[in-house]
Write a protein that holds these residues in place. Structure first.
Motif, PDB file in Angstrom:
ATOM      1  N   SER A   8       0.847  -1.195   0.000  1.00 40.37           N
ATOM      2  CA  SER A   8       0.000   0.000   0.000  1.00 40.37           C
ATOM      3  C   SER A   8       0.883   1.246   0.000  1.00 40.37           C
ATOM      4  N   SER A  10       1.438   3.684   1.927  1.00 41.27           N
ATOM      5  CA  SER A  10       2.177   4.109   3.122  1.00 41.27           C
ATOM      6  C   SER A  10       3.074   3.006   3.699  1.00 41.27           C
ATOM      7  N   HIS A  11       3.299   1.937   2.943  1.00 38.37           N
ATOM      8  CA  HIS A  11       4.132   0.838   3.426  1.00 38.37           C
ATOM      9  C   HIS A  11       5.299   0.575   2.477  1.00 38.37           C
ATOM     10  N   GLU A  13       8.198  -2.644   1.627  1.00 40.98           N
ATOM     11  CA  GLU A  13       8.730  -3.979   1.872  1.00 40.98           C
ATOM     12  C   GLU A  13      10.258  -3.869   1.870  1.00 40.98           C
ATOM     13  N   PHE A  35      10.438   3.336  12.089  1.00 38.85           N
ATOM     14  CA  PHE A  35       9.135   3.065  11.496  1.00 38.85           C
ATOM     15  C   PHE A  35       8.417   1.961  12.261  1.00 38.85           C
ATOM     16  N   SER A  37       6.505  -1.472  12.243  1.00 36.22           N
ATOM     17  CA  SER A  37       6.711  -2.581  11.316  1.00 36.22           C
ATOM     18  C   SER A  37       5.962  -3.822  11.778  1.00 36.22           C
ATOM     19  N   ASN A  38       5.848  -4.768  10.855  1.00 34.23           N
ATOM     20  CA  ASN A  38       5.225  -6.046  11.199  1.00 34.23           C
ATOM     21  C   ASN A  38       6.308  -6.995  11.712  1.00 34.23           C
ATOM     22  N   THR A  56       7.878  -5.509   6.736  1.00 34.43           N
ATOM     23  CA  THR A  56       7.087  -4.443   6.129  1.00 34.43           C
ATOM     24  C   THR A  56       7.095  -3.256   7.073  1.00 34.43           C
ATOM     25  N   ASP A  58       5.750   0.612   8.032  1.00 31.08           N
ATOM     26  CA  ASP A  58       4.620   1.530   7.881  1.00 31.08           C
ATOM     27  C   ASP A  58       5.183   2.948   7.901  1.00 31.08           C
ATOM     28  N   THR A  59       5.358   3.529   6.730  1.00 29.38           N
ATOM     29  CA  THR A  59       5.965   4.858   6.641  1.00 29.38           C
ATOM     30  C   THR A  59       5.028   5.970   7.080  1.00 29.38           C
ATOM     31  N   ALA A  60       3.743   5.666   7.231  1.00 29.26           N
ATOM     32  CA  ALA A  60       2.798   6.667   7.733  1.00 29.26           C
ATOM     33  C   ALA A  60       2.981   6.885   9.228  1.00 29.26           C
ATOM     34  N   HIS A  61       3.631   5.943   9.897  1.00 31.98           N
ATOM     35  CA  HIS A  61       3.867   6.044  11.336  1.00 31.98           C
ATOM     36  C   HIS A  61       5.370   6.071  11.609  1.00 31.98           C
TER      37      HIS A  61
END
Length: 86
Positions: A8, A10-11, A13, A35, A37-38, A56, A58-61
């Protein structure tokens, strides 16, 4: 070459290839400080040994310093793949 679906908007890999699992985990830990991440997934890196770690982000956070870097960075518009990337 098969292409994976894009994450997506904002993510991102990330694949880390290192000689040992410990080195790969240390790099992943630094990324997690910047960031959300999972859970990471690790695999053998091939015939020569080593570890390939996937996560992965999450660049939005993003946390500092990534937040300020993202705010000031600009895309170069280049979509280049290294010769050894799959």
């Amino acid at each position: 070459m098969d292409h994976e679906p894009l994450p997506s908007e904002s993510h991102a890999e990330v694949r880390i290839v290192a000689a040992t699992p410990e080195v790969a985990r240390r790099v992943a830990e630094v990324l997690r400080h910047c960031f959300a991440s999972n859970e990471q997934r690790s695999y053998p890196a091939g015939r020569g040994g080593g570890t390939r770690l996937h996560l992965t982000l999450d660049t939005a956070h993003a946390a500092e310093p990534a937040r300020s870097w993202l705010a000031t960075s600009e895309s170069t518009g280049h979509d280049q793949t290294h010769a050894d990337e799959v």
